[in-house]
Design a protein around this motif. Structure first.
Motif, short mmCIF file in Angstrom:
data_model
loop_
_atom_site.label_atom_id
_atom_site.label_comp_id
_atom_site.label_asym_id
_atom_site.label_seq_id
_atom_site.Cartn_x
_atom_site.Cartn_y
_atom_site.Cartn_z
N ARG A 137 0.68 -1.30 -0.05
CA ARG A 137 -0.11 0.07 -0.09
C ARG A 137 1.07 1.10 0.09
O ARG A 137 0.28 2.46 -0.95
CB ARG A 137 -1.15 0.05 1.15
N ILE A 138 1.62 1.12 1.09
CA ILE A 138 2.62 2.28 0.64
C ILE A 138 4.30 2.62 -0.46
O ILE A 138 3.82 3.37 -1.05
CB ILE A 138 3.76 2.29 1.73
N ARG A 139 4.59 1.29 -0.97
CA ARG A 139 4.93 1.77 -2.20
C ARG A 139 3.96 1.48 -3.54
O ARG A 139 4.00 3.01 -4.30
CB ARG A 139 5.52 -0.03 -2.69
N ASN A 140 2.93 1.57 -3.61
CA ASN A 140 1.96 2.19 -4.18
C ASN A 140 1.39 3.41 -4.20
O ASN A 140 1.46 3.88 -5.33
CB ASN A 140 0.27 0.95 -4.44
N ALA A 141 1.12 3.70 -3.10
CA ALA A 141 1.19 5.00 -2.41
C ALA A 141 1.91 6.01 -3.08
O ALA A 141 1.99 7.27 -3.43
CB ALA A 141 0.24 5.52 -1.51
N ALA A 142 2.98 5.55 -2.80
CA ALA A 142 4.46 6.95 -3.43
C ALA A 142 4.62 6.57 -5.14
O ALA A 142 4.64 7.28 -5.37
CB ALA A 142 5.95 5.93 -2.99
N LEU A 143 4.56 5.68 -6.11
CA LEU A 143 4.21 4.88 -7.08
C LEU A 143 3.57 6.67 -7.53
O LEU A 143 3.89 6.72 -9.00
CB LEU A 143 3.82 3.90 -7.59
N GLN A 144 2.10 6.51 -6.87
CA GLN A 144 1.28 7.10 -7.38
C GLN A 144 1.36 8.74 -7.33
O GLN A 144 1.24 9.48 -8.14
CB GLN A 144 -0.58 7.28 -6.57
N GLY A 145 2.23 9.11 -5.78
CA GLY A 145 2.29 10.34 -5.86
C GLY A 145 3.82 10.72 -6.87
O GLY A 145 3.77 11.82 -7.08
N PHE A 146 4.84 10.02 -6.84
CA PHE A 146 5.81 10.18 -8.41
C PHE A 146 5.71 10.51 -9.34
O PHE A 146 5.76 11.28 -10.11
CB PHE A 146 7.13 8.95 -7.62
N ALA A 190 1.85 8.52 2.73
CA ALA A 190 1.23 8.63 4.49
C ALA A 190 -0.13 8.16 4.43
O ALA A 190 -0.65 7.82 4.40
CB ALA A 190 1.83 8.45 5.81
N ALA A 191 -0.46 9.85 3.72
CA ALA A 191 -1.97 9.76 4.13
C ALA A 191 -2.66 9.81 2.79
O ALA A 191 -3.80 8.89 3.01
CB ALA A 191 -1.43 11.66 3.50
N ALA A 192 -1.82 9.41 1.60
CA ALA A 192 -2.53 8.36 0.17
C ALA A 192 -2.68 7.23 0.73
O ALA A 192 -3.53 7.06 0.28
CB ALA A 192 -1.90 8.89 -0.79
N ALA A 193 -1.73 6.58 1.45
CA ALA A 193 -1.65 4.61 1.85
C ALA A 193 -2.82 5.00 2.97
O ALA A 193 -3.15 4.54 3.38
CB ALA A 193 -0.95 4.44 2.51
N GLY A 194 -3.83 6.41 3.87
CA GLY A 194 -4.42 6.21 5.09
C GLY A 194 -3.37 5.26 6.27
O GLY A 194 -4.19 4.93 6.97
N LEU A 195 -2.04 5.72 6.28
CA LEU A 195 -1.35 5.40 7.58
C LEU A 195 -0.41 6.27 7.76
O LEU A 195 -0.91 7.93 7.68
CB LEU A 195 -0.25 4.34 6.70
#
Length: 205
Positions: free
Chosen positions: A18-27, A41-46
């Motif tokens: 979840r974190i990795r995918n949220a980072a990929l989306q943000g990047f 973290a916000a995008a992953a809900g963590l």
């Protein structure tokens, strides 16, 4: 583009993923420099602390994203060129590439953005994709006598990678010239047919 276009395996639904995918989306959306651990973290809900617990630093998170993008590409294009030849073989290759672009648009947009910004780490992914094109696509065609003798192998590998990246990166502009969105099923199939025919005529014997 939706989160569904971030690649994920059915079993890959852990906090790490979840974190990795949220980072990929943000990047992909804002670039690496403009995407903070807090944003991820916000995008992953963590919590940011949980992101740091799993990855330590943004640099390590970035490495994990890059490793994943390369791994997905390697797995997708393993055995890309099957036995036999003719139209069915080219159609199968075209279908594989089109499905990969459709399902991994966020990863490709991230890569295209980072390359345009002169990012050295993104260049390593580009190098890996060019190597996949050389060894997984062109070399088997060459070994089977299906590649034209006068074909420029270096530029053929570069062209296929650049072409796919550019289509994703410039999708909004491209869609303006199509009767429907580029990522719609009809237009993706049209792109598949046109692109496969372009490479088949240019490269095959």
């Amino acid at each position: 583009m939706s989160d569904s276009q971030v690649p994920a395996q059915p079993s890959d639904l852990s906090t790490y993923a979840r974190i990795r995918n949220a980072a990929l989306q943000g990047f992909a959306d804002k670039g690496v420099a403009a995407t903070s651990i807090r944003d991820v973290a916000a995008a992953a809900g963590l919590s940011p602390g949980l992101v740091q617990h799993h990855f330590g630093t943004k640099a390590r998170l970035r490495e994990a994203v890059n490793e994943y993008v390369i791994a997905v590409a390697v797995e997708t294009f393993r055995g890309l060129v099957g036995e036999g030849g003719g139209e069915p073989a080219w159609e199968a290759m075209g279908d594989t590439v089109t499905a990969w672009v459709r399902d991994n648009a966020v990863a490709l947009r991230y890569l295209a953005r980072a390359l345009a910004e002169g990012d050295e780490e993104a260049a390593k992914i580009f190098d890996a994709l060019v190597e996949i094109a050389r060894t997984g696509w062109l070399a088997p065609l060459d070994d089977d006598g299906r590649l034209r003798a006068d074909a420029d192998r270096d530029w053929a590998a570069l062209h296929v990678v650049v072409f796919n990246l550019a289509c994703v990166f410039f999708e909004p502009a491209i869609s303006r010239h199509l009767p429907g969105p580029f990522f719609g099923p009809d237009q993706l199939q049209r792109w598949n047919t046109a692109t496969t025919e372009l490479y088949r005529r240019a490269l095959s014997t």
